[in-house]
Design a protein around this motif. Structure first.
Motif, mmCIF file in Angstrom:
data_model
loop_
_atom_site.group_PDB
_atom_site.id
_atom_site.type_symbol
_atom_site.label_atom_id
_atom_site.label_comp_id
_atom_site.label_asym_id
_atom_site.label_seq_id
_atom_site.Cartn_x
_atom_site.Cartn_y
_atom_site.Cartn_z
ATOM 1 N N GLU A 1 -11.155 1.783 13.553
ATOM 2 C CA GLU A 1 -11.271 1.990 12.044
ATOM 3 C C GLU A 1 -12.936 2.419 11.924
ATOM 4 O OE1 GLU A 1 -8.738 0.729 8.980
ATOM 5 O OE2 GLU A 1 -9.360 -1.625 9.813
ATOM 6 N N THR A 2 -13.029 3.215 10.759
ATOM 7 C CA THR A 2 -14.621 3.348 10.297
ATOM 8 C C THR A 2 -15.228 2.427 9.637
ATOM 9 O OG1 THR A 2 -13.587 4.890 8.684
ATOM 10 C CG2 THR A 2 -14.099 5.966 10.929
ATOM 11 N N ALA B 1 -17.866 4.597 13.811
ATOM 12 C CA ALA B 1 -16.382 4.203 14.197
ATOM 13 C C ALA B 1 -16.530 2.870 14.807
ATOM 14 C CB ALA B 1 -15.281 5.122 14.602
ATOM 15 N N THR C 1 -13.678 9.598 5.875
ATOM 16 C CA THR C 1 -12.993 8.385 6.683
ATOM 17 C C THR C 1 -12.658 8.569 8.125
ATOM 18 O OG1 THR C 1 -11.689 8.072 4.493
ATOM 19 C CG2 THR C 1 -11.364 6.374 6.080
ATOM 20 N N TYR C 2 -11.761 9.290 8.372
ATOM 21 C CA TYR C 2 -11.292 9.272 9.926
ATOM 22 C C TYR C 2 -10.397 10.757 10.057
ATOM 23 C CZ TYR C 2 -6.596 8.381 8.398
ATOM 24 O OH TYR C 2 -5.120 8.770 7.661
ATOM 25 N N MET D 1 -11.044 11.687 16.086
ATOM 26 C CA MET D 1 -11.549 10.505 16.314
ATOM 27 C C MET D 1 -10.785 9.355 16.768
ATOM 28 S SD MET D 1 -12.188 7.040 14.738
ATOM 29 C CE MET D 1 -11.421 7.337 13.079
ATOM 30 N N LEU D 2 -9.574 9.086 16.266
ATOM 31 C CA LEU D 2 -8.704 8.249 16.677
ATOM 32 C C LEU D 2 -8.402 8.399 18.277
ATOM 33 C CD1 LEU D 2 -6.347 8.325 13.658
ATOM 34 C CD2 LEU D 2 -7.983 6.523 14.195
#
Length: 405
Positions: free
Chosen positions: A277-278, A361, A146-147, A151-152
């Protein structure tokens, strides 16, 4: 039956012919445990929605693999590592659980990760954010879906900084996830010419953010980075709006915000908020079709990326069990890394050697009420981050699995 459903049945039939009597399953079923937050701050973004998403994957696979039924159970970890650890041990030792899915809350996930490592069981970490799960804490039987915090930080954090938000103050959830997100975002801010003026730690599931937001306001930072999630993010954004922080020239950066949270906030409060968000339901026909099916099972609720992640991870796990001819943890995860991923929510992707699932993403911006055409029309895609750029490169990973003898 959908095209995806037909292809999965065909895939299972082909694998069944190949493995035949050589299939090795530990007991009479493949058992999936969804360990989630059913009553706390992540109940809306994860919780029952993730149980539904896993069930969707099982149903699309035909509810059977290697000629064994697939069973799902779920439990509430209450955001307590000790509670989660006790459930995981019971599931693995007494209830024949082969794989645990979800585990939102990074502290919980790190604890369960170690138990699964010791027992050779699989964890599909679709809910937690800490990048440590593919860093120093990586495990040969854990896949991080997911994430993650890297990444964020490298999407929302970078986008806000290079757009002029070059001074930051963090309101940070005081546990593993918040600490990791603040750390990763700080690196991105400073690398892009910005500076961090300070931070304050807020307890998990706190209802009153007044004192934390006032400290952020008094810092005079251009950007108030909310390194929290779920109900904590919703409460902080609502109260910041009530206090008029954004009207005073400061910008809120929700470092982990979901479309589920935007629904709770409403467009009038959330308009203009940038987040990553992905998965977003309105990206293409496949995502829209899957979202409609999810909504039918969830009383019309919109799916977020963690729901999509639970579905995607469970589906790929079942494909790997079928291809490996066994439910033995290490063999299945090795097969997950070998097989390319492909599903309705993330499209084509892969699982790297460090256990990181790779896919694109999306940098999203919440629409103004006048722009929205319906209850689910919440955001617009400002930028798509390619899969090979969305996550931390292997060259920067501290995962011990990557070390050569």
């Amino acid at each position: 039956m959908s095209g995806l459903g037909r292809s999965l049945y065909a895939f299972a039939a082909l694998i069944a012919l190949q493995v035949g009597a050589n299939a090795q399953v530990s007991d009479n079923a493949i058992r999936i445990g969804v360990l989630t937050d059913l009553s706390g701050p992540f109940a809306e973004t994860n919780g029952k929605g993730d149980v539904v998403a896993v069930q969707m994957a099982v149903d699309e696979f035909g509810a059977k693999v290697l000629d064994r039924p697939i069973e799902i159970i779920s439990a509430d970890h209450q955001n307590k590592p000790d509670v989660a650890s006790a459930i995981a041990r019971k599931w693995f030792d007494l209830e024949g659980i082969d794989v645990i899915v979800d585990v939102p809350n990074s502290a919980v996930a790190l604890a369960v990760n170690e138990i699964a490592r010791a027992k050779g069981k699989v964890v599909l970490a679709t809910g937690p954010a800490t990048s440590e799960l593919t860093g120093k804490a990586c495990s040969p039987t854990t896949v991080h879906w997911t994430y993650d915090t890297w990444m964020l930080a490298n999407s929302t954090g970078k986008a806000v900084t290079v757009s002029g938000g070059d001074s930051w103050f963090f309101v940070t959830a005081d546990y593993a996830f918040g600490h990791a997100l603040e750390r990763d975002t700080t690196k991105v801010v400073t690398a892009n010419g910005g500076k961090v003026l300070g931070s304050v730690r807020a307890p998990l599931n706190v209802s009153d953010f007044a004192s934390f937001l006032l400290q952020a306001q008094s810092s005079k930072a251009k950007v108030i980075g909310l390194a929290n999630a779920g109900a904590d993010s919703v409460n902080a954004i609502k109260q910041a709006n009530e206090f008029g922080l954004t009207g005073g020239g400061q910008q809120l950066a929700g470092l982990l915000v979901s479309v589920v949270d935007v629904t709770a906030l409403g467009l009038e409060v959330a308009k203009g908020l940038v987040f990553t968000e992905t998965f977003y339901w309105d990206v293409n026909e496949q995502t829209r079709a899957w979202a409609r099916k999810f909504g039918e099972r969830r009383d019309g609720r919109i799916p977020g990326m963690v729901n999509a992640g639970a579905y995607s991870a469970a589906l790929h796990y079942l494909k790997a069990v079928a291809a490996a001819g066994t439910d033995q943890g290490l063999a299945v995860v090795n097969k997950m890394k070998e097989l390319p991923t492909d599903d309705a929510v993330f499209g084509k992707g892969s699982v790297r050697a460090d256990g990181r699932k790779i896919h694109p993403a999306y940098l999203l911006e919440v629409k103004r009420p006048s722009e929205s055409k319906g209850a689910w029309d919440l955001a617009k895609v400002r930028f798509t981050i390619p899969a090979n750029e969305a996550f931390r490169p292997l060259s920067e990973s501290e995962c011990p699995l990557l070390k050569k003898d």
